[in-house]
Design a protein around this motif. Structure first.
Motif, short mmCIF file in Angstrom:
data_model
loop_
_atom_site.label_atom_id
_atom_site.label_comp_id
_atom_site.label_asym_id
_atom_site.label_seq_id
_atom_site.Cartn_x
_atom_site.Cartn_y
_atom_site.Cartn_z
N ALA A 110 0.83 -1.21 0.00
CA ALA A 110 0.00 0.00 0.00
C ALA A 110 0.86 1.26 0.00
O ALA A 110 0.52 2.26 -0.65
CB ALA A 110 -0.94 0.00 1.20
N GLU A 111 2.00 1.21 0.71
CA GLU A 111 2.91 2.36 0.71
C GLU A 111 3.56 2.55 -0.66
O GLU A 111 3.77 3.67 -1.11
CB GLU A 111 3.98 2.18 1.79
N ILE A 112 3.88 1.44 -1.34
CA ILE A 112 4.43 1.55 -2.70
C ILE A 112 3.43 2.22 -3.63
O ILE A 112 3.77 3.10 -4.43
CB ILE A 112 4.82 0.16 -3.24
N VAL A 113 2.17 1.82 -3.51
CA VAL A 113 1.12 2.43 -4.32
C VAL A 113 0.97 3.91 -3.97
O VAL A 113 0.79 4.77 -4.85
CB VAL A 113 -0.21 1.68 -4.12
N ALA A 114 1.07 4.22 -2.67
CA ALA A 114 0.96 5.62 -2.23
C ALA A 114 2.10 6.46 -2.79
O ALA A 114 1.91 7.62 -3.16
CB ALA A 114 0.93 5.68 -0.71
N THR A 216 -8.35 5.90 -12.34
CA THR A 216 -9.72 6.17 -11.95
C THR A 216 -10.07 5.51 -10.62
O THR A 216 -10.59 6.15 -9.71
CB THR A 216 -10.70 5.69 -13.05
N ILE A 217 -9.78 4.21 -10.50
CA ILE A 217 -10.03 3.51 -9.24
C ILE A 217 -8.74 3.54 -8.43
O ILE A 217 -7.83 2.76 -8.67
CB ILE A 217 -10.50 2.06 -9.49
N MET A 218 -8.65 4.46 -7.51
CA MET A 218 -7.40 4.70 -6.78
C MET A 218 -7.38 3.90 -5.48
O MET A 218 -8.24 4.11 -4.61
CB MET A 218 -7.26 6.19 -6.47
N PRO A 219 -6.40 3.00 -5.30
CA PRO A 219 -6.38 2.17 -4.08
C PRO A 219 -6.34 2.98 -2.79
O PRO A 219 -7.01 2.64 -1.81
CB PRO A 219 -5.11 1.34 -4.26
N HIS A 220 -5.57 4.08 -2.78
CA HIS A 220 -5.41 4.80 -1.52
C HIS A 220 -6.71 5.46 -1.05
O HIS A 220 -6.94 5.60 0.15
CB HIS A 220 -4.29 5.84 -1.62
N VAL A 221 -7.59 5.83 -2.00
CA VAL A 221 -8.85 6.44 -1.55
C VAL A 221 -9.89 5.40 -1.17
O VAL A 221 -10.91 5.74 -0.57
CB VAL A 221 -9.43 7.43 -2.60
N ILE A 368 1.05 1.12 -12.00
CA ILE A 368 1.37 0.61 -10.66
C ILE A 368 0.14 0.67 -9.77
O ILE A 368 -0.16 -0.26 -9.01
CB ILE A 368 2.54 1.40 -10.04
N LEU A 369 -0.60 1.77 -9.86
CA LEU A 369 -1.82 1.91 -9.06
C LEU A 369 -2.82 0.80 -9.37
O LEU A 369 -3.46 0.26 -8.46
CB LEU A 369 -2.48 3.26 -9.33
N SER A 370 -2.95 0.44 -10.63
CA SER A 370 -3.92 -0.59 -10.99
C SER A 370 -3.56 -1.93 -10.39
O SER A 370 -4.44 -2.75 -10.08
CB SER A 370 -4.06 -0.70 -12.52
N PHE A 371 -2.25 -2.18 -10.19
CA PHE A 371 -1.84 -3.44 -9.56
C PHE A 371 -2.16 -3.44 -8.06
O PHE A 371 -2.25 -4.51 -7.45
CB PHE A 371 -0.34 -3.67 -9.77
N GLY A 372 -2.33 -2.28 -7.47
CA GLY A 372 -2.66 -2.22 -6.05
C GLY A 372 -4.14 -2.34 -5.77
O GLY A 372 -4.54 -2.57 -4.62
#
Length: 424
Positions: A110-114, A216-221, A368-372
């Motif tokens: 999650a931190e990598i995605v952030a 569009t679909i952001m893991p952190h939010v 990278i975000l999409s993988f999270g």
């Protein structure tokens, strides 16, 4: 944890609303979390992917933006539901229910995605300062850090103020792009076709579509929205379904606004660059420079530049808030907001020093975000389907099935991107 947003005045007004005594505008106190989340859906990463999609393929990938936005509505509503039902955010529930090694893995990924998120936001804002005011990318990055840190300090005056400020920013971004789209005279027939008839013109379009999905679909939010909804107001279990109806409407409004901005941005690129044969105009910087001659005036470039600046600054604020949620939720560790702001600036500064193309960095960050996404979405679907955990806010079976289908689709797209990257 984020500063409490359940101050006494808002609690009182919310309770009045739920009891039917809140007046015509009493319901507005329950709105706001989805607008904060929506900012992350119009960040500079969205600029990068939508501009490239529109300039390369015209209106053909509009349907990807539409479907991604529908998925985002589903996911953000689930996140709000979890926070309301449990009084905990997604990271906290994972920490309580998963084995410790799994929790630490979740925190690291999650931190990598952030970090990837913050990279896109910082580069976008720094680039906006460069384009609008002639500052160097390094100066722009430093100024972005200072402004976002100052804005984050406003939380001490109550979170409602932060919601109003960020809401105003996203409304300004939307207004700018709607004006530009109107002036660009898009092909309405082609827009409708692009929205309703799914297609991938070539294999790179699939890669780009996954980038759009990640932007569009952001893991952190997903994590953040559950935190914004937890303990926002004190309610009895019998009132939670009513509150959830307001939250659902909040999500629909916020995500619809974000979706319209993304569609307008892609359509603007199609109507200006693709229509005039500039299919290789794929970077934000090139877009800024070409809008003026193609649309007959510098105002088009200035509107674009200021929208980019607002998107970068507002999404960077939201990204830092999300980072605090991740660290405190997963490992119960707190660092001062200023130190975290400084740490998260480092990747963007490294990219600037190395001279990496901002466009390549931005698009790669969205992939990278999409993988999270699955790592956040799988436990979200699992928890919201748990009757013991959720009580009367448990997902209906059909909603859980749709959530599983969305997660499966994302995993398949990610597998394709990995294959494309390794063997194409």
């Amino acid at each position: 944890m984020l500063q409490s947003i359940s101050d006494s005045a808002m609690q009182h007004q919310a309770q009045q609303t739920l009891s039917g005594k809140g007046g015509r505008t009493g319901w507005m106190v329950l709105f706001g979390p989805a607008l904060i989340a929506a900012v992350a859906y119009v960040d500079p990463g969205n600029f990068a992917t939508n501009i490239e999609a529109g300039s390369r393929y015209g209106y053909a990938l509009l349907w990807v933006v539409l479907m991604s936005n529908v998925m985002a509505m589903l996911i953000q509503a689930m996140s709000a539901r979890l926070g309301l039902a449990t009084g905990k955010n997604l990271a906290e529930v994972i920490r309580e229910r998963f084995p410790k090694p799994v929790v630490w893995f979740y925190w690291v990924q999650a931190e990598i995605v952030a970090i990837a998120t913050d990279l896109a936001e910082f580069l976008g804002a720094a680039l906006a300062f460069n384009l609008l005011f002639g500052l160097s990318m390094m100066q722009g990055a430093i100024l972005t850090g200072i402004i976002t840190y100052a804005a984050l300090q406003l939380q001490r005056f109550g979170f409602r103020l932060m919601e109003i400020i960020i809401g105003a920013m996203i409304m300004a971004i939307a207004g700018g792009f709607f004006v530009e789209l109107f002036l660009s005279h898009p092909d309405q027939g082609a827009m409708v076709k692009g929205l309703l008839l799914p297609s991938f013109p070539d294999s790179y379009a699939v890669y780009l579509a996954t980038g759009i999905l990640g932007a569009t679909i952001m893991p952190h939010v997903i994590y953040l929205h559950s935190a914004l909804s937890q303990n926002r107001i004190s309610t009895e279990p019998s009132q939670r379904n009513k509150v959830m109806r307001y939250y659902r409407l909040d999500v629909i409004i916020g995500m619809t606004l974000a979706g319209l901005v993304n569609m307008a941005l892609l359509a603007l690129a199609a109507a200006t660059f693709h229509r005039h044969g500039y299919e290789e105009i794929v970077s934000i910087g090139e877009s800024y420079k070409m809008l003026a001659p193609l649309m007959g005036g510098n105002m088009a470039s200035y509107i674009f530049g200021f929208a980019l600046l607002l998107a970068g600054l507002s999404s960077s604020i939201v990204g830092t808030m999300s980072g605090q949620i991740l660290m405190q939720g997963f490992v119960r560790f707190h660092i001062p907001i200023g130190l975290r702001r400084l740490i998260t600036m480092v990747p963007a500064i490294v990219v600037i020093v190395l001279g990496v193309s901002e466009q390549k960095a931005l698009v790669a960050s969205q992939v990278i975000l999409s993988f999270g996404i699955p790592f956040a979405l799988i436990p979200l679907v699992k928890f919201t389907a748990d009757k013991k955990l959720m009580g009367n806010l448990v997902n209906r079976p059909l909603l859980s099935v749709v959530g599983v289908a969305v997660c499966t689709l994302i995993i398949i797209l990610n597998a394709y991107v990995l294959f494309y990257s390794l063997f194409e």
